[in-house]
Design a protein around this motif. Structure first.
Motif, mmCIF file in Angstrom:
data_model
loop_
_atom_site.group_PDB
_atom_site.id
_atom_site.type_symbol
_atom_site.label_atom_id
_atom_site.label_comp_id
_atom_site.label_asym_id
_atom_site.label_seq_id
_atom_site.Cartn_x
_atom_site.Cartn_y
_atom_site.Cartn_z
ATOM 1 N N THR B 328 0.836 -1.197 0.000
ATOM 2 C CA THR B 328 0.000 0.000 0.000
ATOM 3 C C THR B 328 0.874 1.251 0.000
ATOM 4 O O THR B 328 0.558 2.233 -0.654
ATOM 5 N N TYR B 329 1.987 1.186 0.718
ATOM 6 C CA TYR B 329 2.877 2.343 0.750
ATOM 7 C C TYR B 329 3.397 2.652 -0.654
ATOM 8 O O TYR B 329 3.440 3.815 -1.071
ATOM 9 N N VAL B 330 3.788 1.608 -1.367
ATOM 10 C CA VAL B 330 4.281 1.805 -2.726
ATOM 11 C C VAL B 330 3.219 2.502 -3.566
ATOM 12 O O VAL B 330 3.498 3.466 -4.279
ATOM 13 N N LEU B 331 1.981 2.032 -3.453
ATOM 14 C CA LEU B 331 0.910 2.620 -4.260
ATOM 15 C C LEU B 331 0.694 4.083 -3.913
ATOM 16 O O LEU B 331 0.669 4.955 -4.776
ATOM 17 N N MET B 332 0.566 4.370 -2.607
ATOM 18 C CA MET B 332 0.177 5.737 -2.271
ATOM 19 C C MET B 332 1.309 6.728 -2.463
ATOM 20 O O MET B 332 1.075 7.869 -2.859
ATOM 21 N N ASP B 333 2.536 6.293 -2.238
ATOM 22 C CA ASP B 333 3.644 7.206 -2.447
ATOM 23 C C ASP B 333 3.898 7.425 -3.938
ATOM 24 O O ASP B 333 4.212 8.532 -4.361
ATOM 25 N N LEU B 334 3.742 6.368 -4.721
ATOM 26 C CA LEU B 334 3.852 6.523 -6.176
ATOM 27 C C LEU B 334 2.820 7.534 -6.653
ATOM 28 O O LEU B 334 3.135 8.433 -7.446
ATOM 29 N N GLY B 335 1.598 7.385 -6.155
ATOM 30 C CA GLY B 335 0.535 8.291 -6.579
ATOM 31 C C GLY B 335 0.867 9.731 -6.231
ATOM 32 O O GLY B 335 0.742 10.636 -7.059
ATOM 33 N N ALA B 336 1.331 9.937 -4.989
ATOM 34 C CA ALA B 336 1.619 11.306 -4.548
ATOM 35 C C ALA B 336 2.727 11.922 -5.393
ATOM 36 O O ALA B 336 2.599 13.047 -5.884
ATOM 37 N N PHE B 337 3.820 11.183 -5.589
ATOM 38 C CA PHE B 337 4.905 11.753 -6.383
ATOM 39 C C PHE B 337 4.518 11.850 -7.852
ATOM 40 O O PHE B 337 5.010 12.718 -8.580
ATOM 41 N N GLY B 338 3.653 10.965 -8.296
ATOM 42 C CA GLY B 338 3.176 11.043 -9.670
ATOM 43 C C GLY B 338 2.432 12.343 -9.918
ATOM 44 O O GLY B 338 2.632 12.991 -10.948
ATOM 45 N N VAL B 339 1.603 12.737 -8.957
ATOM 46 C CA VAL B 339 0.885 14.002 -9.121
ATOM 47 C C VAL B 339 1.886 15.154 -9.107
ATOM 48 O O VAL B 339 1.793 16.079 -9.917
ATOM 49 N N VAL B 340 2.870 15.069 -8.198
ATOM 50 C CA VAL B 340 3.882 16.130 -8.155
ATOM 51 C C VAL B 340 4.598 16.214 -9.493
ATOM 52 O O VAL B 340 4.790 17.304 -10.053
ATOM 53 N N ALA B 341 4.964 15.054 -10.051
ATOM 54 C CA ALA B 341 5.652 15.043 -11.345
ATOM 55 C C ALA B 341 4.764 15.645 -12.419
ATOM 56 O O ALA B 341 5.206 16.439 -13.251
ATOM 57 N N SER B 342 3.496 15.287 -12.358
ATOM 58 C CA SER B 342 2.578 15.730 -13.393
ATOM 59 C C SER B 342 2.314 17.231 -13.308
ATOM 60 O O SER B 342 1.979 17.855 -14.307
ATOM 61 N N LEU B 343 2.474 17.808 -12.121
ATOM 62 C CA LEU B 343 2.221 19.237 -11.965
ATOM 63 C C LEU B 343 3.501 20.074 -12.074
ATOM 64 O O LEU B 343 3.459 21.286 -11.931
ATOM 65 N N SER B 344 4.634 19.425 -12.292
ATOM 66 C CA SER B 344 5.890 20.163 -12.361
ATOM 67 C C SER B 344 6.069 20.736 -13.763
ATOM 68 O O SER B 344 5.939 20.021 -14.742
ATOM 69 N N ASP B 345 6.340 22.046 -13.816
ATOM 70 C CA ASP B 345 6.542 22.632 -15.140
ATOM 71 C C ASP B 345 8.023 22.692 -15.467
ATOM 72 O O ASP B 345 8.862 22.223 -14.705
ATOM 73 N N LYS B 346 8.340 23.314 -16.601
ATOM 74 C CA LYS B 346 9.719 23.218 -17.063
ATOM 75 C C LYS B 346 10.681 24.031 -16.218
ATOM 76 O O LYS B 346 11.887 23.830 -16.283
ATOM 77 N N ASP B 347 10.165 24.951 -15.396
ATOM 78 C CA ASP B 347 11.066 25.752 -14.569
ATOM 79 C C ASP B 347 11.502 25.056 -13.290
ATOM 80 O O ASP B 347 12.417 25.496 -12.625
ATOM 81 N N GLY B 348 10.817 24.034 -12.928
ATOM 82 C CA GLY B 348 11.220 23.351 -11.707
ATOM 83 C C GLY B 348 10.111 22.448 -11.217
ATOM 84 O O GLY B 348 8.967 22.554 -11.667
ATOM 85 N N ASP B 349 10.471 21.563 -10.301
ATOM 86 C CA ASP B 349 9.464 20.668 -9.762
ATOM 87 C C ASP B 349 8.493 21.450 -8.894
ATOM 88 O O ASP B 349 8.816 22.521 -8.384
ATOM 89 N N LEU B 350 7.326 20.890 -8.729
ATOM 90 C CA LEU B 350 6.343 21.488 -7.836
ATOM 91 C C LEU B 350 6.932 21.488 -6.430
ATOM 92 O O LEU B 350 7.278 20.435 -5.902
#
Lengths: 494, 484
Positions: B328-350
């Motif tokens: 479960t930890y793998v799933l939820m942490d992947l999800g959280a960082f996935g959203v962060v990755a998806s919201l990061s623009d070219k100037d820098g990570d969220l």
């Protein structure tokens, strides 16, 4: 075959919630949600009618459904309905239906999400009142918090985020400790019998070391007491109520607080009778202090919503006293009073919300002479205020009288004190009525009288206030059996 | 080596050879873009994962270096899954913030190979090889954004810490080998605790091992590197580091725990303290974080405390809750960082948590997934995190660690606050015009593969939260059948 209805009661709102999320047309979303909640209410009324007609006395439950869910841990999906849960479920369905109507004009933003949240919350509340597996109960109990958190935080007013977070942290703290107690009980019972189960009936039969029992009972009670809320764990409630949207306040006061007292009746007291007896003085003290303290604070409120919120704490203190006394009269009274409080306080929050919608202030001083401006509104408000202060012939009187009588049996002095608390209630409620309805006109803008939609909301509640007041047997009938059984099951404990 | 044994190695072979093939592909077909290469990598990870989940026979390899029992296959599949999701996140991310060309997906696959090898090892040497091939890839993956100084800094920090912890780990292995004369996990662990408690040299060895494992799994007091590395590293790499590597390390940890047998009681006081302090420290430090990646870093430190609690109880009560919690930890942490990755623009990570303001409405899907992950990390129903926490607390109480469970509950209550904060920013705080205009010119648009991965993760979190029965049975079947 009927028992499937219980699962349906939980799943219908849950299943219906998902399409609401994608609603683009606000009006359609409202209509559909109203339809779903009405169907739900219809089913509960139908069940009420069907199950109370013949005096069904086969087993403790009127309806029961039990299927395997997580076999690895011995967790079952079991829902049961007896008279007590039936009352609560019917009340819930009614209040949720009215909440949709209440929000018809006042919720204009994120309408789809609002109705999604409302329906998810309904599923959670239904689950709490029906679950007979402790794990399942806990799951609904916690899951119910999340939609409520969003209701307050997204659609609330004032310091809504602060209040929402405070509400969540308070309740979650209590419940997580209860989780630990549930696990403890589960392990102890499993060791004793080799049967690892969360079923209420099995766990009630666990033999416990007295000190351990007190600790576990205290953890359960902490979770329930935060929810009720009992003094001194109540500080989240005025904030949450004040900042919640009207529908949120109605559900919070009418239902979520009841889950606390319901939990005491269904779980805490029956599972730990000895521990409950040992802690009785403490519960009595906390209850009676709550009655007076909240009445005192309510008397000095200038915000109508806060006043009604504090009155809830005071009223529920009395309900807790009725539960703690644990005899058939007081327990019936407490159960009846749970419904009464839901109806009356729900109605008061609705009417306060209507005033707020009209004049955009909840300050009592801003109003006055409403009777001349809006006679219909005022008549209903007066009825609900009179109901809340326990006028004979209206619903609260029946419940309070039963609680006091039951309490008097074993604890006459306490009953006398609680009665004095009722008198204290008179002060602030009459003051509220007098300031709002009579006297010179206040500074608030022109107050329009009730619209047809608003009448449709308050009339059913007003009818209930009068009908229950005149014929409490309507509600006392179904709970008679379960209450007797519970009192007997506990036996005579000094 | 028989044909069957060779067949059993297929998933590892797909990962290893696939990694090489990707490098070749990049070299000989430079026309393939970064995105395509990531997608090919994801395809290879998927193939390896499917093979290990459905087609691999369970065998113990003759050499004794690795076993391919149910336990190993479970973690091999999990590593492949982590690599798959990481690469799917990377497709959109690398288009905005270049993560290197073919070497990036190749290293993710190689990292997954290391994780799978680490989780499958039955020999001390195998554990070391797995650990090293995994961390070696992670050094580079963390530093793979060459345009970003923070990324390089994160890689370097992890390299320094990683090298030190490797030294400890190797020394520990050496001591245990010296004391017992065997490299087999079962043999050496039994030998050092033959007398019922762990021998002195064995204890020294275990202390070194714990130091090494503690660093890699960011357990108190070896956790200090995590926030900086998480903050600096590119979000998909951090997702891979935070989930895959920790899952594999705990798999190895569990294996060591089970084989230690009677001697485990000697170690539990230390582990008890580590678990308690990890939960306390991680959760309290997370309260004040205003950077979402640092918040997640402290959160994942705290989560490791809960896993460790389950590991402590594992030898007496069985390791299923630990394994379920890791999943479960793998799933939820992947999800959280996935959203962060998806919201990061070219100037820098969220970074700044304030940038999440109102995103629940402007980006409903990503907001929803992040919320689900937060509630799951907080351990609230109806999410997988709740079922995971329940199992952990249940086994802790059952094994007699009531106080540890109580500490866990209290720190879980504390943690609710910072997880709620994220939901508050997403749904309850309107985006203020000034900061929206200045710091967030454009939130990246939806990309199909990233969103598909997020949807998969969110669905899995909800499914395991509502109907965990099947997975629990699978895990207890795995844990019930040695060799793990």
């Amino acid at each position: 075959m009927q028992s499937g209805a219980l699962i349906f009661l939980v799943l219908l709102p849950l299943a219906a919630s998902v399409p609401m999320l994608f609603g683009r047309n606000d009006r359609l979303t409202r209509m559909l949600t109203l339809m779903v909640t009405s169907v739900e209410f219809g089913i509960t009324v139908l069940l009420y009618y069907m199950l109370t007609k013949p005096a069904k006395a086969s087993g403790p439950w009127l309806m029961y459904v039990d299927t395997s869910w997580i076999p690895g841990y011995g967790i079952r999906f079991s829902l049961g309905m007896d008279g007590i849960s039936m009352l609560m479920v019917t009340l819930s369905a009614l209040l949720f239906m009215l909440s949709v109507l209440v929000s018809w004009r006042s919720i204009t933003e994120r309408v789809a999400l609002f109705h999604f949240t409302l329906l998810v919350l309904e599923a959670g509340v239904m689950g709490v009142f029906l679950a007979t597996d402790l794990f399942l109960f806990y799951l609904f109990w916690e899951a119910m918090l999340i939609p409520m958190f969003f209701l307050i935080g997204v659609w609330g007013h004032g310091r809504r985020v602060y209040s929402a977070v405070k509400f969540f942290i308070y309740t979650v703290s209590g419940s997580l400790l209860m989780l630990l107690a549930i696990i403890g009980l589960y392990v102890i019972h499993g060791r004793q019998t080799g049967n690892y189960t969360f079923a209420l009936e099995s766990l009630s039969a666990t033999t416990l070391d007295p000190i351990l029992a007190v600790i576990l009972f205290a953890a359960f009670m902490l979770a329930f007491a935060v929810k009720v809320p009992l003094f001194p764990l109540h500080s989240w409630l005025p904030d949450a109520h004040t900042d919640a949207p009207t529908a949120g306040s109605v559900i919070l006061a009418g239902l979520l607080l009841k889950t606390g007292t319901y939990g005491m009746i269904r779980f805490a007291f029956p599972i730990f009778p000895q521990a409950a007896a040992a802690l009785l003085p403490l519960i009595f003290a906390v209850g009676i202090i709550g009655v007076f303290y909240a009445a005192l604070i309510a008397s000095s409120q200038t915000d109508m919503k806060r006043l009604v919120a504090y009155s809830s704490i005071s009223h529920l203190g009395l309900v807790a006293l009725g539960i703690a006394a644990w005899n058939d009269i007081s327990l019936s009274g407490a159960t009846l009073q749970m419904v009464n409080h839901g109806v009356t306080t729900g109605a008061l929050f609705i009417m306060v919300g209507m005033l707020d919608e009209r004049a955009h202030t909840r300050d009592i001083a801003a109003y006055g002479g409403l009777w001349a401006k809006a006679p219909v509104f005022s008549a209903f408000l007066l009825l609900f205020i009179l109901s809340s202060l326990g006028l004979p012939g209206l619903n609260n009187f029946a419940g309070e009288l039963l609680i006091l009588t039951g309490l008097f049996r074993g604890h006459p002095i306490l009953a006398a004190a609680a009665f004095a608390g009722m008198v204290a209630t008179l002060i602030y409620l009459l003051r509220l009525a007098q300031k709002l309805l009579f006297g010179p006109a206040g500074s608030a803008a022109e107050i329009k009288d009730l619209s047809a939609r608003e009448l449709a909301i308050v009339i059913p509640l007003a009818v209930l206030v009068i009908v229950i007041g005149l014929y409490p047997k309507l509600l006392l009938g179904p709970i008679e059996g379960p209450v007797k059984a519970m009192v007997q099951a506990r036996g005579i404990i000094p | 080596m028989s044909a069957q044994e060779l067949y059993a190695l297929t998933p590892l072979a797909i990962l290893g050879l696939g990694s090489m093939a990707l490098l070749m592909l990049g070299a000989f077909m430079p026309a393939l873009g970064r995105k395509t290469l990531c997608l090919i990598g994801a395809g290879i990870a998927l193939a390896a994962g499917l093979t290990s989940a459905f087609y691999s026979p369970e065998v113990q390899l003759a050499g004794g270096m690795i076993s391919l029992g149910g336990f190993s296959l479970f973690f091999t599949t999990l590593s492949c899954f982590t690599a798959l999701i990481t690469l799917l996140f990377s497709v959109g991310y690398t288009a905005r913030r270049p993560l290197g060309d073919e070497e990036y997906p190749a290293l993710v696959l190689f990292g997954a190979f290391g994780m799978a090898f680490l989780a499958s090892s039955t020999s001390l040497l195998g554990i070391f090889i797995g650990l090293e091939s995994m961390t070696l890839s992670l050094y580079v993956l963390l530093a793979s954004n060459r345009a970003d100084r923070l990324s390089g800094e994160a890689g370097l920090k992890y390299l320094v810490v990683g090298a030190v912890s490797t030294a400890f780990f190797a020394f520990g292995l050496g001591l245990i080998y010296a004391a017992t004369g065997t490299l087999s996990v079962a043999g050496s662990m039994h030998a050092i605790s033959a007398s019922g408690s762990i021998s002195n040299i064995g204890l020294a060895g275990w202390a070194m091992l714990l130091t090494g494992l503690g660093f890699k799994a960011s357990l108190f007091p070896f956790h200090l590197w995590a926030p900086d590395v998480y903050e600096g590293g590119p979000a998909p790499s951090v997702a891979f580091l935070s989930t895959g590597s920790k899952a594999a390390i705990f798999a190895a940890f569990l294996r060591l725990a089970f084989e230690t047998g009677a001697g485990w009681a000697t170690l539990t006081p230390v582990l008890w303290a580590m678990a308690a302090l990890t939960m306390i420290f991680g959760n309290i430090a997370a309260l004040t974080q205003n950077n979402i990646k640092r918040l997640l870093a402290y959160s994942s430190i705290a989560q490791m405390g809960y896993v460790l609690m389950a590991v402590i109880a594992a030898p007496s009560s069985g390791g299923s809750p630990a394994v379920f919690y890791i999943l479960t930890y793998v799933l939820m942490d992947l999800g959280a960082f996935g959203v962060v990755a998806s919201l990061s623009d070219k100037d820098g990570d969220l970074g700044d948590i304030g940038r999440l303001k109102g995103m629940g409405y402007t980006h409903p899907f990503r907001g929803f997934v992040l919320t689900i992950c937060m509630f799951s990390l907080a351990g609230l129903p109806p999410t997988a995190g709740f079922m995971g926490k329940f199992g952990v607390f249940y086994y802790a109480v059952k094994s007699g660690y009531v106080y540890l469970a109580a500490i866990g509950i209290v720190t879980a209550i504390i943690s609710v606050y910072y997880y709620l904060r994220v939901a508050v920013y997403l749904y309850m705080t309107p985006a203020d015009e000034a900061s929206a205009g200045a710091s967030m010119p454009l939130v990246p648009k939806a990309d199909l593969s990233g969103h598909a991965a997020l949807a998969l993760v969110a669905a899995a979190i909800l499914l395991l939260g509502i109907l965990p029965g099947g997975m629990l049975e699978l895990i207890s079947a795995i844990m019930g059948s040695p060799p793990y």
